[in-house]
Scaffold this active site. Structure first.
Site, PDB file in Angstrom:
ATOM      1  N   SER A  69      81.806 -91.603 -27.741  1.00 11.07           N
ATOM      2  CA  SER A  69      82.379 -92.564 -26.788  1.00 11.07           C
ATOM      3  C   SER A  69      81.763 -93.954 -26.874  1.00 11.07           C
ATOM      4  CB  SER A  69      82.282 -92.024 -25.369  1.00 11.07           C
ATOM      5  OG  SER A  69      83.221 -90.990 -25.191  1.00 11.07           O
ATOM      6  N   LYS A  72      84.203 -96.525 -27.601  1.00 16.43           N
ATOM      7  CA  LYS A  72      84.969 -97.156 -26.521  1.00 16.43           C
ATOM      8  C   LYS A  72      84.373 -98.504 -26.107  1.00 16.43           C
ATOM      9  CE  LYS A  72      87.030 -92.954 -24.716  1.00 16.43           C
ATOM     10  NZ  LYS A  72      86.369 -91.735 -25.136  1.00 16.43           N
ATOM     11  N   SER A 124      86.631 -92.804 -19.377  1.00 14.31           N
ATOM     12  CA  SER A 124      86.555 -92.435 -20.786  1.00 14.31           C
ATOM     13  C   SER A 124      87.899 -91.966 -21.313  1.00 14.31           C
ATOM     14  CB  SER A 124      85.475 -91.366 -20.998  1.00 14.31           C
ATOM     15  OG  SER A 124      85.163 -91.253 -22.354  1.00 14.31           O
TER      16      SER A 124
END
Length: 180
Positions: A69, A72, A124
């Site tokens: 993640s 991101k 997320s």
């Protein structure tokens, strides 16, 4: 200004979490100087001085690892540099093909770039990441190119990204502790 504040606050939170995980600071009673103890069970880790970028501690800092993640964060930075936050995205079937975490977008939803960023960073949302990436030119590959260019621009020379959400699909999705 809002873009920079949002990014700054988010990066502060991430850095704080990393510091809490890696360090235990104890102070001596007499001279009030802090001593630093590092608990490191990670495969790869680094501690750097922010201003000088001097490496204070290292453990396999150039080992290529899956970014997960953290991807991101780069997606968010790329969007902030190239998009108008008030633009709207209409959700179509291709966006809903994402796996993993989601903000539960539905076909026909109309949502601003700003709201998609909240879904990306706070929840997320992989569907939000795909929606943001495909908004650039109608396909993800153009946005992925921008992400990789942005990574190089901010000093991530040993990293490469192949999607906007970080789910591992091939070995082209990697970074290092030093780059992060």
């Amino acid at each position: 200004m809002k873009k920079k504040l949002f990014l700054f606050l988010f990066l502060i939170v991430i850095c704080g979490l990393i510091v809490v995980i890696l360090f235990k600071i104890t102070s001596s009673n007499k001279d009030e100087q802090a001593s630093l103890t590092i608990y490191d069970n990670a495969q790869s880790s680094i501690v750097m001085e922010c201003k000088t970028k001097r490496v204070l501690y290292e453990n396999n800092i150039h080992q290529r690892m899956l970014p997960a993640s953290i991807t991101k964060i780069l997606t968010c930075i790329t969007v902030l540099e190239h998009y108008n936050l008030d633009d709207v995205v209409v959700i179509d079937k291709s966006i809903l093909s994402s796996e993993g975490s989601s903000i539960y977008l539905e076909i026909g939803d109309v949502i601003t770039i700003n709201d998609l960023l909240y879904g990306l960073m706070l929840c997320s949302g992989n569907d939000a990441a795909i929606a943001l990436a495909t908004h650039y030119s109608g396909n993800m590959s153009d946005f992925i190119y921008l992400m990789n260019e942005t990574a190089k621009k901010i000093g991530m020379y040993d990293s490469t990204f192949e999607n906007p959400h970080g789910l591992d699909q091939t070995s082209k999705n990697y970074t290092t502790a030093y780059d992060m």
